[in-house]
Design an enzyme around this catalytic site. Sequence first.
Site, PDB file in Angstrom:
ATOM      1  N   VAL A 128       1.718 -10.849   3.722  1.00 34.73           N
ATOM      2  CA  VAL A 128       2.357 -11.185   4.993  1.00 34.73           C
ATOM      3  C   VAL A 128       2.846  -9.923   5.701  1.00 34.73           C
ATOM      4  O   VAL A 128       3.215  -9.962   6.870  1.00 34.73           O
ATOM      5  CB  VAL A 128       3.529 -12.160   4.781  1.00 34.73           C
ATOM      6  CG1 VAL A 128       3.030 -13.483   4.251  1.00 34.73           C
ATOM      7  CG2 VAL A 128       4.565 -11.566   3.835  1.00 34.73           C
ATOM      8  N   GLN A 135       3.991  -3.663  -0.040  1.00 38.18           N
ATOM      9  CA  GLN A 135       3.506  -4.789   0.740  1.00 38.18           C
ATOM     10  C   GLN A 135       4.034  -6.075   0.134  1.00 38.18           C
ATOM     11  O   GLN A 135       4.410  -6.129  -1.041  1.00 38.18           O
ATOM     12  CB  GLN A 135       1.990  -4.796   0.844  1.00 38.18           C
ATOM     13  CG  GLN A 135       1.207  -5.014  -0.421  1.00 38.18           C
ATOM     14  CD  GLN A 135      -0.290  -4.830  -0.168  1.00 38.18           C
ATOM     15  OE1 GLN A 135      -0.727  -3.835   0.425  1.00 38.18           O
ATOM     16  NE2 GLN A 135      -1.080  -5.786  -0.617  1.00 38.18           N
ATOM     17  N   ASP A 285      18.123  -0.701   8.721  1.00 41.68           N
ATOM     18  CA  ASP A 285      16.754  -0.834   9.232  1.00 41.68           C
ATOM     19  C   ASP A 285      16.617  -2.164   9.971  1.00 41.68           C
ATOM     20  O   ASP A 285      15.678  -2.932   9.742  1.00 41.68           O
ATOM     21  CB  ASP A 285      15.762  -0.755   8.066  1.00 41.68           C
ATOM     22  CG  ASP A 285      14.358  -0.366   8.524  1.00 41.68           C
ATOM     23  OD1 ASP A 285      14.222   0.121   9.660  1.00 41.68           O
ATOM     24  OD2 ASP A 285      13.406  -0.549   7.747  1.00 41.68           O
TER      25      ASP A 285
END
Length: 511
Positions: A128, A135, A285
């Site tokens: 995804v 990942q 972030d």
Amino acid sequence: MTAPAVHLWRLLKWGRILARHGALRGIERDPNTPAPVRRLARIARFGARVPKVPAYADALQAIGPAAIKLGQTLATRPDIVGDVAAHDLLRLQDALPPVPYETIHAAMTRAFGRDPAELFQSIDPVPVGAASIAQVHRAVTTDGRQVAVKVLRPGVEEEFARAIDTYQWAAAQIEAMGGELSRLRPRLVIETFKRWTLRELDLRREAASASELAEAMTAEPDFFIPAIDWQRTTTKVLTIAWIDGIKLSNRDALIAAGHDRKKLADTLVHAFLRQAIAEGFFHADMHQGNLFALPDGKIAAIDFGIMGRIDRRARVWLAEILYGLITGNYKRVAEIHFEAGYVPAHHNVAEFATALRAVGEPMRGLAVKDMSIGMMLDGLFNITRDFDMQTQPHLLLLQKTMVMVEGVATSLDPDINLWDSAAPFVREWIRTELGPEAAVADRIITDLRTLARLPDLIRNIELRYPGPGGAPPTPPLREIEVVKIGGGWRYVAVAILSAAVSAAAVWVIVG
């Protein structure tokens, strides 16, 4: 230790890629760029077809994962790369081609020490999300829970180690040249980047950060942190509860789902202030890809690899600075900068306050859409130069996150006024933390802790100055000046003379 020739070869190779994307033009034209760096940039550009509009983010994506992370760091430093480049670098969202699932499955098997089929009913082989470091795949646990599984890219640690080694070498060469670049402290910037990256490469630490942030955000019920599956988490694999929501970057989907975008913007701003000022521990972030609107109107955050910390003293200064800018009390803001040591003492407080007023006053009362962020940043960085202000590495993450939160909040509600949204929270925190009640409470706590340490202090004094033993006290010895005599034969003569005197003394006492 890597040879300088290897570092130069890597820099030229990376420079060639930057040149093809037009990313070296600003370095060549900047008058503050040292001549050797300018020459290296020209060599890297030689023969390349340079586009008119630089594509900084695309260039760093072409270089590789470590460069992407470095670009995200430099996005917080428009004083180094310029506000245009910094704005372009905000596009870096770690979008990379995914690693084949067979490779990921093998990495999970090594990390768990057994077949992942023993832990998961199913794992979607199509990721995804594929980022520079890891990942993510959707999966279902053996007990039927929907989860997201984040797996480190194989070999990513070695790749980052090589790149950071060269970044550190290059930063040391540049800083040694002195001048403007020395004031910007590139070595500390790279060291900060290295610490961020090492934390991201340990997924168990990321899981711990998510757990800690969830505890800290209990006072903000509209900001949700998904739960960690500790039994399926290692240093190279992170398993976390699946989030069913709409990314805040998908404006059309948010509207179609009937979300109150103004409320979402306020929730985001308050959540950030709670983390940065009240808790001193914040998600660093918070770009649109890491934030989701849940069906009940809450905001959920993911990806806790980069987290920031600010100690209480710095948070007090930060809150007072924000409140001073909100209320226009530039004199107090200037005083705080001097108290914190951000401005060298040889400068004048009143002059610094006037410089702050020149930047802050045009921005007050305006919605973000009506502000010229570029002009404001340019004014702020001119102040740092004029007043010899050095980079504060411990505030880099905070600066980066503030830029991100501002961008996301503006995309949700273009009419938002960040000053008005922040003022009630900052005012209440200052009253709670700096008011007379807080001062009395702090003094009581400090005094009680001092009293509790008294027994240990007394024991340490007794160890340092013990009572007399069985031997009689030694008589006082007269102070005698020790004369250092030259080397060679003189040392031999002194040694013989000392031995003779000692022998004579013994003979007198015994005989």
